[in-house]
Design an enzyme around this catalytic site. Structure first.
Site, short mmCIF file in Angstrom:
data_model
loop_
_atom_site.label_atom_id
_atom_site.label_comp_id
_atom_site.label_asym_id
_atom_site.label_seq_id
_atom_site.Cartn_x
_atom_site.Cartn_y
_atom_site.Cartn_z
N LEU A 296 0.80 -1.23 0.00
CA LEU A 296 0.00 0.00 0.00
C LEU A 296 0.84 1.29 0.00
CD1 LEU A 296 -2.94 -1.07 2.36
CD2 LEU A 296 -3.06 -0.68 -0.11
N ASN B 101 -10.65 -0.18 2.33
CA ASN B 101 -9.82 -1.36 2.19
C ASN B 101 -9.51 -1.96 3.56
OD1 ASN B 101 -7.99 -3.32 1.61
ND2 ASN B 101 -6.57 -2.01 0.50
N CYS C 21 -6.48 -5.77 2.85
CA CYS C 21 -5.18 -5.93 2.23
C CYS C 21 -4.36 -6.95 3.03
CB CYS C 21 -4.41 -4.62 2.18
SG CYS C 21 -2.76 -4.85 1.49
N LYS D 209 -14.62 -3.28 1.18
CA LYS D 209 -13.96 -4.29 0.35
C LYS D 209 -13.59 -5.50 1.19
CE LYS D 209 -10.51 -4.94 -3.24
NZ LYS D 209 -9.59 -4.27 -4.17
N THR E 120 -7.33 -9.92 -2.77
CA THR E 120 -6.48 -11.05 -3.17
C THR E 120 -6.47 -12.16 -2.11
OG1 THR E 120 -4.62 -9.90 -2.20
CG2 THR E 120 -4.94 -9.64 -4.57
N GLY F 150 -5.47 -12.52 -10.46
CA GLY F 150 -5.42 -13.02 -11.83
C GLY F 150 -6.41 -14.15 -12.05
N GLY G 202 -9.72 -11.75 -11.11
CA GLY G 202 -9.31 -12.46 -12.32
C GLY G 202 -10.10 -12.17 -13.57
#
Lengths: 255, 300
Positions: free
Chosen positions: B72, B125, B128, B163, B191, B215, B242
Protein backbone atom coordinates in the site's frame (compact mmCIF):
# COMPACT_ATOMS: atom_id res chain seq x y z
CA UNK A 1 1.22 13.32 -25.31
CA UNK A 2 1.20 9.70 -26.32
CA UNK A 3 4.78 8.46 -26.51
CA UNK A 4 4.41 4.73 -25.92
CA UNK A 5 2.56 2.18 -27.95
CA UNK A 6 1.27 -1.38 -27.70
CA UNK A 7 1.96 -3.11 -30.97
CA UNK A 8 2.14 -6.44 -32.67
CA UNK A 9 5.75 -6.56 -33.84
CA UNK A 10 7.16 -9.02 -36.37
CA UNK A 11 10.32 -11.01 -35.74
CA UNK A 12 12.76 -10.14 -38.54
CA UNK A 13 15.56 -12.40 -37.37
CA UNK A 14 16.68 -14.26 -34.29
CA UNK A 15 19.91 -16.05 -33.41
CA UNK A 16 21.60 -17.47 -30.34
CA UNK A 17 24.77 -15.39 -29.91
CA UNK A 18 26.03 -17.17 -26.78
CA UNK A 19 24.72 -20.08 -24.75
CA UNK A 20 21.19 -19.10 -23.76
CA UNK A 21 21.64 -15.51 -25.02
CA UNK A 22 19.45 -14.56 -27.97
CA UNK A 23 19.51 -11.61 -30.33
CA UNK A 24 16.15 -10.71 -31.88
CA UNK A 25 15.39 -8.00 -34.43
CA UNK A 26 11.79 -6.77 -34.40
CA UNK A 27 9.92 -4.77 -37.02
CA UNK A 28 7.77 -2.22 -35.21
CA UNK A 29 5.14 0.22 -36.32
CA UNK A 30 5.98 3.27 -34.20
CA UNK A 31 8.10 2.14 -31.26
CA UNK A 32 11.50 2.20 -32.99
CA UNK A 33 10.97 5.80 -34.15
CA UNK A 34 10.41 6.90 -30.55
CA UNK A 35 13.06 4.75 -28.87
CA UNK A 36 16.27 5.98 -27.23
CA UNK A 37 19.30 4.19 -25.80
CA UNK A 38 18.64 2.96 -22.27
CA UNK A 39 14.91 2.51 -22.73
CA UNK A 40 13.23 -0.88 -22.69
CA UNK A 41 10.19 -2.66 -24.08
CA UNK A 42 7.66 -4.93 -22.41
CA UNK A 43 7.40 -8.22 -24.27
CA UNK A 44 4.22 -10.27 -23.79
CA UNK A 45 4.00 -14.04 -23.78
CA UNK A 46 1.55 -15.90 -25.99
CA UNK A 47 0.93 -18.59 -23.41
CA UNK A 48 -2.02 -17.26 -21.42
CA UNK A 49 -0.87 -18.61 -18.07
CA UNK A 50 2.09 -16.22 -18.18
CA UNK A 51 0.41 -12.92 -17.52
CA UNK A 52 3.14 -10.38 -17.01
CA UNK A 53 5.20 -8.81 -19.77
CA UNK A 54 8.97 -9.31 -19.66
CA UNK A 55 10.90 -6.02 -19.55
CA UNK A 56 13.84 -6.23 -21.99
CA UNK A 57 16.34 -3.48 -22.72
CA UNK A 58 16.79 -2.11 -26.21
CA UNK A 59 20.12 -3.12 -27.75
CA UNK A 60 19.91 -1.34 -31.10
CA UNK A 61 17.54 1.06 -32.81
CA UNK A 62 17.21 1.20 -36.59
CA UNK A 63 14.88 4.12 -37.26
CA UNK A 64 15.32 3.88 -41.05
CA UNK A 65 13.79 0.39 -41.05
CA UNK A 66 11.61 0.96 -37.98
CA UNK A 67 13.31 -1.96 -36.28
CA UNK A 68 14.53 -2.70 -32.77
CA UNK A 69 17.02 -5.24 -31.54
CA UNK A 70 16.78 -6.91 -28.17
CA UNK A 71 19.39 -9.23 -26.69
CA UNK A 72 18.13 -11.29 -23.78
CA UNK A 73 19.06 -14.32 -21.74
CA UNK A 74 16.71 -17.27 -21.33
CA UNK A 75 16.00 -17.34 -17.60
CA UNK A 76 12.52 -18.85 -17.43
CA UNK A 77 9.54 -20.04 -19.41
CA UNK A 78 8.70 -16.60 -20.81
CA UNK A 79 12.11 -15.93 -22.34
CA UNK A 80 12.22 -19.61 -23.41
CA UNK A 81 9.01 -18.97 -25.37
CA UNK A 82 10.55 -15.90 -27.06
CA UNK A 83 13.68 -17.86 -27.95
CA UNK A 84 11.62 -20.34 -29.99
CA UNK A 85 10.20 -17.64 -32.27
CA UNK A 86 11.20 -17.58 -35.91
CA UNK A 87 11.35 -14.97 -38.64
CA UNK A 88 7.80 -13.79 -39.34
CA UNK A 89 6.45 -14.60 -35.86
CA UNK A 90 4.17 -12.02 -34.31
CA UNK A 91 4.95 -10.76 -30.82
CA UNK A 92 3.10 -8.24 -28.66
CA UNK A 93 5.27 -5.46 -27.30
CA UNK A 94 4.76 -2.19 -25.43
CA UNK A 95 7.20 0.67 -25.56
CA UNK A 96 9.41 2.49 -25.61
CA UNK A 97 9.39 2.55 -21.81
CA UNK A 98 11.50 4.37 -19.24
CA UNK A 99 13.73 7.40 -19.55
CA UNK A 100 16.92 6.23 -21.31
CA UNK A 101 20.50 7.47 -20.87
CA UNK A 102 21.27 11.20 -21.00
CA UNK A 103 23.71 11.80 -23.88
CA UNK A 104 26.61 13.81 -22.49
CA UNK A 105 29.60 13.78 -24.75
CA UNK A 106 32.52 13.65 -22.38
CA UNK A 107 35.27 11.08 -21.93
CA UNK A 108 33.07 8.17 -20.95
CA UNK A 109 33.05 4.72 -19.44
CA UNK A 110 30.34 2.48 -20.78
CA UNK A 111 30.21 -0.43 -18.36
CA UNK A 112 28.09 -3.50 -18.95
CA UNK A 113 27.90 -6.63 -16.86
CA UNK A 114 26.36 -9.84 -18.24
CA UNK A 115 22.90 -9.24 -19.66
CA UNK A 116 23.41 -5.54 -18.78
CA UNK A 117 25.72 -5.30 -21.79
CA UNK A 118 23.10 -5.04 -24.61
CA UNK A 119 21.86 -1.47 -23.85
CA UNK A 120 25.49 -0.30 -24.04
CA UNK A 121 25.50 -0.98 -27.79
CA UNK A 122 22.64 1.46 -28.46
CA UNK A 123 24.35 3.99 -26.20
CA UNK A 124 27.78 3.52 -27.81
CA UNK A 125 26.23 4.18 -31.23
CA UNK A 126 24.54 7.39 -30.07
CA UNK A 127 27.41 8.88 -28.07
CA UNK A 128 29.98 10.75 -30.14
CA UNK A 129 32.94 11.05 -27.75
CA UNK A 130 35.93 9.14 -26.43
CA UNK A 131 34.55 5.86 -25.10
CA UNK A 132 36.17 3.18 -23.00
CA UNK A 133 33.78 0.25 -23.03
CA UNK A 134 34.30 -2.15 -20.16
CA UNK A 135 32.48 -5.46 -20.33
CA UNK A 136 32.13 -8.01 -17.56
CA UNK A 137 31.27 -11.64 -18.26
CA UNK A 138 31.12 -14.84 -16.27
CA UNK A 139 32.90 -16.73 -19.04
CA UNK A 140 31.34 -16.74 -22.53
CA UNK A 141 31.55 -13.45 -24.47
CA UNK A 142 28.89 -11.81 -26.66
CA UNK A 143 28.46 -8.44 -28.44
CA UNK A 144 32.14 -7.58 -27.80
CA UNK A 145 33.03 -7.31 -31.52
CA UNK A 146 30.09 -5.06 -32.30
CA UNK A 147 30.88 -2.81 -29.34
CA UNK A 148 34.53 -2.64 -30.42
CA UNK A 149 33.43 -0.71 -33.53
CA UNK A 150 32.35 2.16 -31.26
CA UNK A 151 35.14 2.48 -28.69
CA UNK A 152 38.06 0.89 -26.88
CA UNK A 153 37.04 -2.45 -25.44
CA UNK A 154 38.24 -3.87 -22.12
CA UNK A 155 37.02 -7.24 -20.95
CA UNK A 156 36.84 -8.83 -17.53
CA UNK A 157 35.87 -12.46 -16.98
CA UNK A 158 35.24 -14.16 -13.68
CA UNK A 159 37.20 -17.23 -14.75
CA UNK A 160 39.98 -15.24 -16.40
CA UNK A 161 39.38 -16.92 -19.76
CA UNK A 162 39.53 -13.52 -21.49
CA UNK A 163 40.93 -10.13 -20.49
CA UNK A 164 41.25 -9.26 -16.84
CA UNK A 165 40.45 -12.02 -14.37
CA UNK A 166 37.90 -10.47 -12.08
CA UNK A 167 35.25 -7.80 -12.47
CA UNK A 168 34.87 -4.59 -14.48
CA UNK A 169 36.51 -2.45 -11.80
CA UNK A 170 39.52 -4.77 -11.83
CA UNK A 171 39.74 -4.17 -15.60
CA UNK A 172 39.54 -0.40 -15.12
CA UNK A 173 42.34 -0.46 -12.54
CA UNK A 174 44.51 -2.90 -14.45
CA UNK A 175 44.37 -0.69 -17.53
CA UNK A 176 44.58 2.60 -15.58
CA UNK A 177 41.50 3.95 -17.31
CA UNK A 178 39.96 7.32 -16.52
CA UNK A 179 36.62 8.93 -17.30
CA UNK A 180 34.61 12.12 -16.78
CA UNK A 181 31.27 10.33 -16.94
CA UNK A 182 30.12 6.75 -16.36
CA UNK A 183 27.18 4.86 -17.80
CA UNK A 184 26.54 1.38 -16.36
CA UNK A 185 24.08 -1.48 -16.53
CA UNK A 186 24.41 -4.88 -14.90
CA UNK A 187 23.89 -6.85 -11.72
CA UNK A 188 23.26 -4.87 -8.53
CA UNK A 189 26.56 -5.81 -6.80
CA UNK A 190 28.42 -4.44 -9.85
CA UNK A 191 26.38 -1.22 -9.82
CA UNK A 192 26.94 -0.81 -6.10
CA UNK A 193 30.71 -1.15 -6.57
CA UNK A 194 30.67 1.34 -9.47
CA UNK A 195 28.66 3.80 -7.40
CA UNK A 196 31.26 3.59 -4.64
CA UNK A 197 34.14 3.93 -7.12
CA UNK A 198 32.50 6.96 -8.76
CA UNK A 199 31.83 8.65 -5.42
CA UNK A 200 35.51 8.26 -4.47
CA UNK A 201 36.65 9.71 -7.78
CA UNK A 202 33.80 12.24 -7.98
CA UNK A 203 32.64 11.12 -11.42
CA UNK A 204 29.08 11.75 -12.68
CA UNK A 205 27.51 8.29 -12.98
CA UNK A 206 24.30 7.00 -14.53
CA UNK A 207 23.09 3.54 -13.52
CA UNK A 208 20.43 1.47 -15.24
CA UNK A 209 18.51 -0.54 -12.64
CA UNK A 210 16.42 -3.67 -12.87
CA UNK A 211 13.53 -5.02 -10.79
CA UNK A 212 10.55 -7.34 -11.19
CA UNK A 213 7.84 -5.36 -12.99
CA UNK A 214 4.12 -5.75 -13.60
CA UNK A 215 2.55 -2.79 -15.43
CA UNK A 216 5.78 -1.33 -16.89
CA UNK A 217 4.26 2.18 -17.05
CA UNK A 218 4.47 3.49 -13.50
CA UNK A 219 1.05 2.59 -12.12
CA UNK A 220 1.45 -0.52 -9.96
CA UNK A 221 4.50 0.48 -7.85
CA UNK A 222 6.02 -3.02 -8.02
CA UNK A 223 9.46 -1.99 -9.34
CA UNK A 224 10.57 0.73 -6.98
CA UNK A 225 14.06 1.55 -5.76
CA UNK A 226 15.00 3.56 -2.72
CA UNK A 227 15.75 7.21 -3.40
CA UNK A 228 17.91 9.54 -1.33
CA UNK A 229 15.34 12.34 -1.35
CA UNK A 230 11.56 12.20 -1.20
CA UNK A 231 10.43 11.56 -4.76
CA UNK A 232 8.14 14.24 -6.18
CA UNK A 233 5.65 11.74 -7.59
CA UNK A 234 5.48 9.03 -4.92
CA UNK A 235 5.97 11.51 -2.04
CA UNK A 236 8.08 8.83 -0.28
CA UNK A 237 11.68 7.64 -0.66
CA UNK A 238 10.83 5.45 -3.62
CA UNK A 239 11.32 5.96 -7.34
CA UNK A 240 9.59 3.91 -10.00
CA UNK A 241 12.24 2.09 -12.04
CA UNK A 242 9.95 1.56 -15.05
CA UNK A 243 8.83 5.18 -15.30
CA UNK A 244 11.34 7.45 -13.51
CA UNK A 245 14.20 5.13 -14.53
CA UNK A 246 15.52 2.65 -15.38
CA UNK A 247 18.45 5.11 -15.59
CA UNK A 248 19.22 7.11 -12.46
CA UNK A 249 21.99 9.41 -11.36
CA UNK A 250 23.97 7.22 -8.95
CA UNK A 251 23.69 9.55 -5.96
CA UNK A 252 19.88 9.77 -6.35
CA UNK A 253 19.33 6.11 -5.50
CA UNK A 254 20.23 3.74 -2.73
CA UNK A 255 21.19 0.35 -4.09
CA UNK B 1 -29.70 -0.63 -24.78
CA UNK B 2 -29.03 0.46 -21.21
CA UNK B 3 -25.67 -0.22 -19.59
CA UNK B 4 -26.15 2.20 -16.70
CA UNK B 5 -26.09 0.72 -13.22
CA UNK B 6 -26.68 2.21 -9.80
CA UNK B 7 -24.49 1.89 -6.72
CA UNK B 8 -26.15 3.39 -3.64
CA UNK B 9 -27.62 6.26 -5.63
CA UNK B 10 -24.54 6.83 -7.76
CA UNK B 11 -25.16 6.11 -11.42
CA UNK B 12 -22.28 4.60 -13.42
CA UNK B 13 -22.54 4.72 -17.23
CA UNK B 14 -21.52 1.08 -17.33
CA UNK B 15 -20.46 -1.54 -14.77
CA UNK B 16 -16.75 -1.45 -15.61
CA UNK B 17 -14.36 -0.06 -13.01
CA UNK B 18 -10.67 -0.55 -12.27
CA UNK B 19 -9.51 -2.65 -9.34
CA UNK B 20 -7.70 -0.66 -6.68
CA UNK B 21 -3.91 -0.79 -6.80
CA UNK B 22 -3.59 -1.89 -10.40
CA UNK B 23 -4.42 1.42 -12.06
CA UNK B 24 -2.79 4.14 -9.92
CA UNK B 25 -5.08 7.16 -10.20
CA UNK B 26 -5.55 6.55 -13.92
CA UNK B 27 -2.89 8.91 -15.23
CA UNK B 28 -0.49 6.27 -16.56
CA UNK B 29 -3.29 4.28 -18.21
CA UNK B 30 -4.92 7.35 -19.78
CA UNK B 31 -2.41 6.92 -22.64
CA UNK B 32 -4.12 3.63 -23.48
CA UNK B 33 -7.70 4.01 -22.30
CA UNK B 34 -10.22 6.81 -22.66
CA UNK B 35 -11.12 7.03 -18.98
CA UNK B 36 -14.44 8.65 -19.89
CA UNK B 37 -15.51 5.30 -21.34
CA UNK B 38 -15.29 3.63 -17.93
CA UNK B 39 -18.05 3.43 -15.35
CA UNK B 40 -15.60 4.45 -12.67
CA UNK B 41 -11.97 4.61 -11.71
CA UNK B 42 -11.13 3.05 -8.35
CA UNK B 43 -7.87 4.60 -7.19
CA UNK B 44 -4.97 2.96 -5.45
CA UNK B 45 -5.41 2.96 -1.68
CA UNK B 46 -4.63 6.25 0.01
CA UNK B 47 -3.88 6.77 3.70
CA UNK B 48 -3.79 9.82 5.96
CA UNK B 49 0.00 10.04 5.59
CA UNK B 50 2.47 8.79 2.93
CA UNK B 51 3.37 5.09 3.14
CA UNK B 52 6.69 3.70 1.86
CA UNK B 53 5.36 0.21 1.16
CA UNK B 54 7.26 -3.08 1.32
CA UNK B 55 10.80 -4.00 0.24
CA UNK B 56 11.36 -5.40 -3.26
CA UNK B 57 10.81 -7.76 -4.96
CA UNK B 58 7.17 -6.91 -4.53
CA UNK B 59 5.68 -9.20 -7.16
CA UNK B 60 6.08 -12.64 -8.66
CA UNK B 61 4.28 -14.35 -11.50
CA UNK B 62 2.53 -17.64 -10.78
CA UNK B 63 0.65 -20.00 -13.10
CA UNK B 64 -2.30 -17.97 -14.39
CA UNK B 65 -1.80 -15.36 -11.74
CA UNK B 66 0.59 -13.19 -9.80
CA UNK B 67 1.46 -12.54 -6.19
CA UNK B 68 1.92 -8.98 -5.03
CA UNK B 69 3.03 -7.45 -1.77
CA UNK B 70 3.34 -3.76 -2.63
CA UNK B 71 2.39 -2.83 0.91
CA UNK B 72 0.00 0.00 0.00
CA UNK B 73 2.69 2.49 -0.91
CA UNK B 74 0.87 5.81 -1.37
CA UNK B 75 1.65 9.53 -1.34
CA UNK B 76 -0.81 10.37 1.44
CA UNK B 77 -4.16 12.11 1.22
CA UNK B 78 -2.88 15.69 0.78
CA UNK B 79 -0.96 14.99 -2.43
CA UNK B 80 -3.83 12.81 -3.59
CA UNK B 81 -6.39 15.59 -3.08
CA UNK B 82 -4.22 18.19 -4.77
CA UNK B 83 -2.98 16.13 -7.72
CA UNK B 84 -5.04 13.01 -8.37
CA UNK B 85 -8.60 14.23 -7.87
CA UNK B 86 -8.15 17.23 -10.26
CA UNK B 87 -6.64 14.83 -12.80
CA UNK B 88 -9.61 12.47 -12.63
CA UNK B 89 -12.11 15.35 -12.73
CA UNK B 90 -11.09 15.96 -16.34
CA UNK B 91 -12.92 12.78 -17.33
CA UNK B 92 -16.55 11.85 -17.41
CA UNK B 93 -16.25 8.91 -15.05
CA UNK B 94 -17.07 8.26 -11.43
CA UNK B 95 -14.26 8.72 -8.92
CA UNK B 96 -14.05 5.95 -6.35
CA UNK B 97 -11.33 6.49 -3.78
CA UNK B 98 -9.86 3.46 -2.03
CA UNK B 99 -9.05 4.32 1.59
CA UNK B 100 -6.52 2.45 3.72
CA UNK B 101 -5.27 2.88 7.25
CA UNK B 102 -3.62 1.23 10.24
CA UNK B 103 -6.18 2.35 12.82
CA UNK B 104 -9.84 3.34 12.75
CA UNK B 105 -8.71 6.94 13.28
CA UNK B 106 -6.47 6.78 10.19
CA UNK B 107 -9.41 5.69 8.02
CA UNK B 108 -11.68 8.33 9.53
CA UNK B 109 -9.12 11.08 8.91
CA UNK B 110 -9.00 10.24 5.20
CA UNK B 111 -12.78 9.94 4.95
CA UNK B 112 -13.25 13.33 6.61
CA UNK B 113 -10.62 14.96 4.37
CA UNK B 114 -12.57 13.71 1.34
CA UNK B 115 -15.93 14.97 2.61
CA UNK B 116 -15.91 18.17 0.55
CA UNK B 117 -14.09 16.65 -2.41
CA UNK B 118 -15.71 15.80 -5.76
CA UNK B 119 -15.51 12.08 -5.06
CA UNK B 120 -18.45 9.78 -5.82
CA UNK B 121 -17.83 6.75 -3.64
CA UNK B 122 -15.34 5.58 -1.02
CA UNK B 123 -14.01 2.04 -1.04
CA UNK B 124 -12.72 1.05 2.37
CA UNK B 125 -9.82 -1.36 2.19
CA UNK B 126 -10.11 -3.58 5.23
CA UNK B 127 -8.73 -6.56 3.37
CA UNK B 128 -5.18 -5.93 2.23
CA UNK B 129 -3.13 -9.02 3.15
CA UNK B 130 0.23 -7.25 2.85
CA UNK B 131 0.35 -4.79 5.72
CA UNK B 132 0.96 -5.88 9.26
CA UNK B 133 -1.35 -3.53 11.10
CA UNK B 134 -4.87 -2.47 10.20
CA UNK B 135 -5.97 -3.57 6.78
CA UNK B 136 -6.96 -7.19 6.93
CA UNK B 137 -7.11 -7.25 10.73
CA UNK B 138 -10.40 -5.37 10.41
CA UNK B 139 -11.59 -7.57 7.59
CA UNK B 140 -11.21 -10.98 9.22
CA UNK B 141 -13.26 -10.45 12.37
CA UNK B 142 -16.97 -9.70 11.93
CA UNK B 143 -17.20 -7.63 15.13
CA UNK B 144 -14.22 -5.45 14.12
CA UNK B 145 -15.59 -5.09 10.62
CA UNK B 146 -19.01 -4.00 11.83
CA UNK B 147 -17.46 -1.54 14.28
CA UNK B 148 -15.15 0.13 11.76
CA UNK B 149 -17.92 0.26 9.17
CA UNK B 150 -20.10 2.13 11.69
CA UNK B 151 -17.36 4.61 12.56
CA UNK B 152 -16.60 5.35 8.91
CA UNK B 153 -20.27 5.53 7.93
CA UNK B 154 -20.85 8.16 10.64
CA UNK B 155 -18.25 10.44 9.06
CA UNK B 156 -18.51 9.71 5.36
CA UNK B 157 -20.29 12.15 3.08
CA UNK B 158 -20.15 9.71 0.17
CA UNK B 159 -21.62 6.20 0.10
CA UNK B 160 -19.12 3.63 1.40
CA UNK B 161 -18.05 0.39 -0.21
CA UNK B 162 -16.54 -2.15 2.16
CA UNK B 163 -13.96 -4.29 0.35
CA UNK B 164 -14.02 -7.83 1.65
CA UNK B 165 -11.23 -10.34 2.06
CA UNK B 166 -11.57 -13.89 0.75
CA UNK B 167 -9.17 -15.04 3.47
CA UNK B 168 -11.98 -15.99 5.85
CA UNK B 169 -13.91 -19.15 6.63
CA UNK B 170 -17.30 -17.74 5.68
CA UNK B 171 -17.44 -14.60 3.57
CA UNK B 172 -21.21 -14.23 4.06
CA UNK B 173 -20.61 -13.67 7.77
CA UNK B 174 -18.30 -10.75 6.89
CA UNK B 175 -20.79 -9.41 4.35
CA UNK B 176 -23.58 -9.43 6.94
CA UNK B 177 -21.30 -7.67 9.44
CA UNK B 178 -20.53 -4.92 6.95
CA UNK B 179 -24.22 -4.58 6.12
CA UNK B 180 -25.08 -4.37 9.82
CA UNK B 181 -22.44 -1.64 10.21
CA UNK B 182 -24.13 0.46 7.54
CA UNK B 183 -22.12 -0.31 4.40
CA UNK B 184 -23.77 0.94 1.22
CA UNK B 185 -21.97 -1.37 -1.21
CA UNK B 186 -19.67 -4.38 -0.93
CA UNK B 187 -16.71 -5.12 -3.17
CA UNK B 188 -15.13 -8.54 -3.40
CA UNK B 189 -12.79 -10.25 -3.57
CA UNK B 190 -9.47 -8.78 -2.50
CA UNK B 191 -6.48 -11.05 -3.17
CA UNK B 192 -5.99 -14.51 -1.69
CA UNK B 193 -2.93 -14.80 0.54
CA UNK B 194 -0.32 -16.86 -1.26
CA UNK B 195 3.35 -17.73 -1.32
CA UNK B 196 5.95 -18.59 -3.94
CA UNK B 197 9.41 -20.00 -3.35
CA UNK B 198 12.22 -19.64 -5.86
CA UNK B 199 13.79 -23.10 -5.80
CA UNK B 200 17.00 -21.94 -7.51
CA UNK B 201 17.68 -19.20 -4.99
CA UNK B 202 15.99 -21.13 -2.15
CA UNK B 203 14.28 -17.92 -1.14
CA UNK B 204 10.82 -16.38 -1.10
CA UNK B 205 9.88 -14.87 -4.45
CA UNK B 206 8.54 -11.70 -2.84
CA UNK B 207 10.39 -9.97 -0.01
CA UNK B 208 7.31 -9.93 2.20
CA UNK B 209 7.30 -13.78 2.04
CA UNK B 210 3.51 -13.84 1.50
CA UNK B 211 1.55 -11.79 -0.98
CA UNK B 212 -1.88 -11.47 -2.52
CA UNK B 213 -2.69 -13.85 -5.36
CA UNK B 214 -4.67 -12.29 -8.20
CA UNK B 215 -5.42 -13.02 -11.83
CA UNK B 216 -7.46 -15.66 -13.64
CA UNK B 217 -6.24 -18.36 -11.25
CA UNK B 218 -8.60 -17.00 -8.56
CA UNK B 219 -11.64 -16.30 -10.71
CA UNK B 220 -13.72 -19.37 -9.82
CA UNK B 221 -13.26 -18.61 -6.11
CA UNK B 222 -14.30 -15.01 -6.68
CA UNK B 223 -17.40 -15.92 -8.70
CA UNK B 224 -18.47 -18.37 -6.00
CA UNK B 225 -18.03 -15.75 -3.26
CA UNK B 226 -19.92 -13.08 -5.20
CA UNK B 227 -22.77 -15.55 -5.66
CA UNK B 228 -22.79 -16.44 -1.94
CA UNK B 229 -22.71 -12.82 -0.80
CA UNK B 230 -25.37 -11.75 -3.31
CA UNK B 231 -27.65 -14.35 -1.77
CA UNK B 232 -26.80 -13.36 1.80
CA UNK B 233 -27.23 -9.57 1.80
CA UNK B 234 -29.30 -7.00 -0.06
CA UNK B 235 -26.42 -4.61 -0.83
CA UNK B 236 -25.12 -4.05 -4.36
CA UNK B 237 -21.82 -5.80 -5.08
CA UNK B 238 -18.77 -4.84 -7.10
CA UNK B 239 -17.33 -8.17 -8.21
CA UNK B 240 -13.70 -8.78 -9.04
CA UNK B 241 -11.02 -11.42 -9.10
CA UNK B 242 -9.31 -12.46 -12.32
CA UNK B 243 -11.55 -10.70 -14.83
CA UNK B 244 -9.62 -10.79 -18.12
CA UNK B 245 -12.34 -10.01 -20.66
CA UNK B 246 -16.02 -9.19 -21.16
CA UNK B 247 -17.07 -12.84 -20.80
CA UNK B 248 -15.56 -12.95 -17.33
CA UNK B 249 -17.26 -9.66 -16.45
CA UNK B 250 -20.65 -11.04 -17.54
CA UNK B 251 -20.05 -14.14 -15.42
CA UNK B 252 -19.63 -11.98 -12.29
CA UNK B 253 -22.74 -9.97 -13.15
CA UNK B 254 -24.78 -13.15 -13.63
CA UNK B 255 -23.48 -14.36 -10.25
CA UNK B 256 -24.88 -11.23 -8.61
CA UNK B 257 -22.45 -8.33 -9.14
CA UNK B 258 -23.92 -4.95 -10.08
CA UNK B 259 -20.53 -3.64 -11.19
CA UNK B 260 -17.14 -5.24 -11.76
CA UNK B 261 -13.49 -4.26 -11.33
CA UNK B 262 -10.63 -5.17 -13.64
CA UNK B 263 -7.23 -5.51 -11.99
CA UNK B 264 -4.40 -7.81 -13.04
CA UNK B 265 -5.67 -7.82 -16.65
CA UNK B 266 -4.46 -4.21 -16.97
CA UNK B 267 -0.90 -5.56 -16.78
CA UNK B 268 -1.57 -8.04 -19.57
CA UNK B 269 -3.20 -5.44 -21.81
CA UNK B 270 -3.22 -1.75 -20.83
CA UNK B 271 -6.29 -1.11 -22.99
CA UNK B 272 -8.35 -3.99 -21.59
CA UNK B 273 -10.88 -1.97 -19.57
CA UNK B 274 -12.23 -0.18 -22.63
CA UNK B 275 -12.30 -3.48 -24.53
CA UNK B 276 -14.43 -4.97 -21.74
CA UNK B 277 -16.89 -2.06 -21.99
CA UNK B 278 -17.22 -2.78 -25.72
CA UNK B 279 -17.43 -6.54 -25.16
CA UNK B 280 -20.28 -6.21 -22.68
CA UNK B 281 -22.22 -4.18 -25.25
CA UNK B 282 -21.55 -6.86 -27.88
CA UNK B 283 -22.82 -9.55 -25.53
CA UNK B 284 -25.97 -7.54 -24.88
CA UNK B 285 -26.58 -7.12 -28.61
CA UNK B 286 -25.91 -10.79 -29.28
CA UNK B 287 -28.44 -11.94 -26.67
CA UNK B 288 -30.79 -8.99 -27.17
CA UNK B 289 -30.43 -7.77 -23.60
CA UNK B 290 -32.14 -4.37 -23.38
CA UNK B 291 -30.97 -3.47 -19.89
CA UNK B 292 -27.85 -4.74 -18.15
CA UNK B 293 -29.74 -4.73 -14.87
CA UNK B 294 -31.63 -7.79 -16.21
CA UNK B 295 -28.38 -9.75 -15.98
CA UNK B 296 -27.50 -8.95 -12.37
CA UNK B 297 -27.84 -12.16 -10.36
CA UNK B 298 -29.80 -13.76 -13.19
CA UNK B 299 -28.31 -17.19 -12.51
CA UNK B 300 -29.76 -18.48 -9.25
Amino acid sequence: MKDKFKETAIVIAQEEIATGVFSMWLKTDRIAAEAKAGQFISVYCREGSRLLPRPISICEIDTADSALRIVYRVVGQGTEEFSKMNTGSQIEILGPLGNGFPLKERKAFLIGGGIGIPPMLALAKELDCEKNIILGYKDELFLQDELAEHGNIYIATEDGSCGTKGNVLDAIRENALEADIIYACGPTPMLRAIKEYAAEKDIETWLSLEEKMACGIGACLACVCKSKETDSHTNVHNKRICKDGPVFLAEEVEI
Amino acid sequence: MNTRINLAGVELKNPVTTASGTFGSGEEYSEFVNLSRLGGVVTKGVANIPWEGNPTPRIAETYGGMINAIGLQNPGIEVFVQRDIPFLKQFDTKIIVNVCGKTTEDYCEVVERLADQPVDLLEINVSCPNVKEGGIAFGQDPKCLEAITKEIKKRAKQPIIMKLSPNVTDITEMARAAEAGGADVLSLINTLTGMKIDINKRAFAVANKTGGLSGPAIKPVAVRMVYQVANAVSLPIIGMGGIMNAEDAIEFILAGATAISVGTANFVNPGVTEEIVNGIEEYMRKYNVKDINELIGAVR
